[in-house]
Design a protein around this motif. Structure first.
Motif, mmCIF file in Angstrom:
data_model
loop_
_atom_site.group_PDB
_atom_site.id
_atom_site.type_symbol
_atom_site.label_atom_id
_atom_site.label_comp_id
_atom_site.label_asym_id
_atom_site.label_seq_id
_atom_site.Cartn_x
_atom_site.Cartn_y
_atom_site.Cartn_z
ATOM 1 N N GLU A 86 43.689 33.046 34.883
ATOM 2 C CA GLU A 86 42.967 34.440 35.516
ATOM 3 C C GLU A 86 43.320 34.803 36.741
ATOM 4 N N MET A 87 43.141 34.104 37.317
ATOM 5 C CA MET A 87 44.065 33.819 38.584
ATOM 6 C C MET A 87 45.272 34.932 38.940
ATOM 7 N N LEU A 88 46.166 33.729 37.857
ATOM 8 C CA LEU A 88 47.378 35.191 37.540
ATOM 9 C C LEU A 88 47.844 36.254 37.525
ATOM 10 N N LYS A 89 46.525 36.177 36.082
ATOM 11 C CA LYS A 89 46.242 37.965 36.194
ATOM 12 C C LYS A 89 45.810 39.011 36.941
ATOM 13 N N SER A 90 44.943 38.073 37.415
ATOM 14 C CA SER A 90 44.400 39.443 38.751
ATOM 15 C C SER A 90 45.359 39.504 39.382
ATOM 16 N N THR A 91 46.013 38.230 40.155
ATOM 17 C CA THR A 91 47.356 38.532 41.505
ATOM 18 C C THR A 91 48.482 39.534 40.610
ATOM 19 N N ASP A 92 48.773 39.306 39.912
ATOM 20 C CA ASP A 92 50.084 39.959 38.570
ATOM 21 C C ASP A 92 48.923 41.667 38.635
ATOM 22 N N VAL A 93 47.958 41.987 38.320
ATOM 23 C CA VAL A 93 47.079 42.938 38.613
ATOM 24 C C VAL A 93 47.403 43.781 39.499
ATOM 25 N N MET A 94 47.331 43.019 40.793
ATOM 26 C CA MET A 94 46.592 43.440 42.269
ATOM 27 C C MET A 94 48.633 43.943 42.156
ATOM 28 N N LYS A 95 49.597 43.066 42.351
ATOM 29 C CA LYS A 95 50.641 42.650 42.626
ATOM 30 C C LYS A 95 51.197 44.655 42.230
ATOM 31 N N GLN A 96 50.646 44.701 40.039
ATOM 32 C CA GLN A 96 51.111 45.943 40.262
ATOM 33 C C GLN A 96 50.651 47.418 40.708
ATOM 34 N N GLU A 97 49.615 47.057 40.934
ATOM 35 C CA GLU A 97 48.658 48.205 42.359
ATOM 36 C C GLU A 97 49.020 48.715 43.545
ATOM 37 N N MET A 98 49.916 47.461 43.824
ATOM 38 C CA MET A 98 50.240 47.854 45.599
ATOM 39 C C MET A 98 51.833 48.369 45.399
ATOM 40 N N GLN A 99 52.367 47.676 43.545
ATOM 41 C CA GLN A 99 54.111 48.420 43.431
ATOM 42 C C GLN A 99 53.435 49.667 43.362
ATOM 43 N N ARG A 100 52.684 50.022 42.699
ATOM 44 C CA ARG A 100 52.161 51.511 42.044
ATOM 45 C C ARG A 100 51.866 52.180 43.250
ATOM 46 N N ASN A 101 51.048 51.815 44.239
ATOM 47 C CA ASN A 101 50.883 52.874 45.570
ATOM 48 C C ASN A 101 51.532 52.213 46.267
ATOM 49 N N THR A 102 52.289 51.806 46.789
ATOM 50 C CA THR A 102 53.630 52.166 47.590
ATOM 51 C C THR A 102 54.612 52.833 47.045
#
Length: 138
Positions: free
Chosen positions: A118-134
């Motif tokens: 679950e933590m890995l999934k959350s981390t992946d979602v956060m990375k995707q959000e960061m890439q999208r925002n960037t």
């Protein structure tokens, strides 16, 4: 010294040393057979506590086979006590404790893996959000 005198009185004073030794050996054998081994209460209690700990950790959801085996062995250990087979009872109680501890360890490992996933999934979602925002700001 009193035992020797008692044995000599029973056997008479004109007996051979071999007869005396045999009589003493028989006496000790009878005394040894008369003592009943004590039930393995500590091992039974330890097994029961381990099963209770596994139950509280909901090990049945993750390691039901091991927990079932622990309960079966604990019941067999109690039956062995009733039959006055104390060595077997002790062995079964120890095996029951080990099976319950295994069930608990498997349950905890499975829970930890689920949390990690679950933590890995959350981390992946956060990375995707960061890439999208960037990517939006460029």
């Amino acid at each position: 010294m009193t035992h020797r005198l008692t044995i000599m009185k029973v056997m008479g004073t004109h007996r051979s040393p071999l007869q005396l030794i045999t009589a003493v050996a028989i006496l000790f054998s009878l005394v040894a057979c008369a003592t009943v081994p004590q039930p393995p209460n500590q091992e039974l209690a330890a097994a029961e506590m381990a099963i209770n700990s596994a139950d509280q950790a909901r090990a049945v959801d993750y390691a039901s086979a091991e927990l079932h085996e622990a309960r079966t062995k604990l019941a067999a250990a109690r039956a062995a006590v009733q039959q006055e087979k104390m060595i077997l009872a002790q062995q079964l109680a120890e095996q029951s404790r080990v099976d319950a501890e295994l069930a608990l360890a498997k349950a905890e490992a499975t829970k930890a893996k689920a949390i990690n996933d679950e933590m890995l999934k959350s981390t992946d979602v956060m990375k995707q959000e960061m890439q999208r925002n960037t990517g939006d700001k460029q």
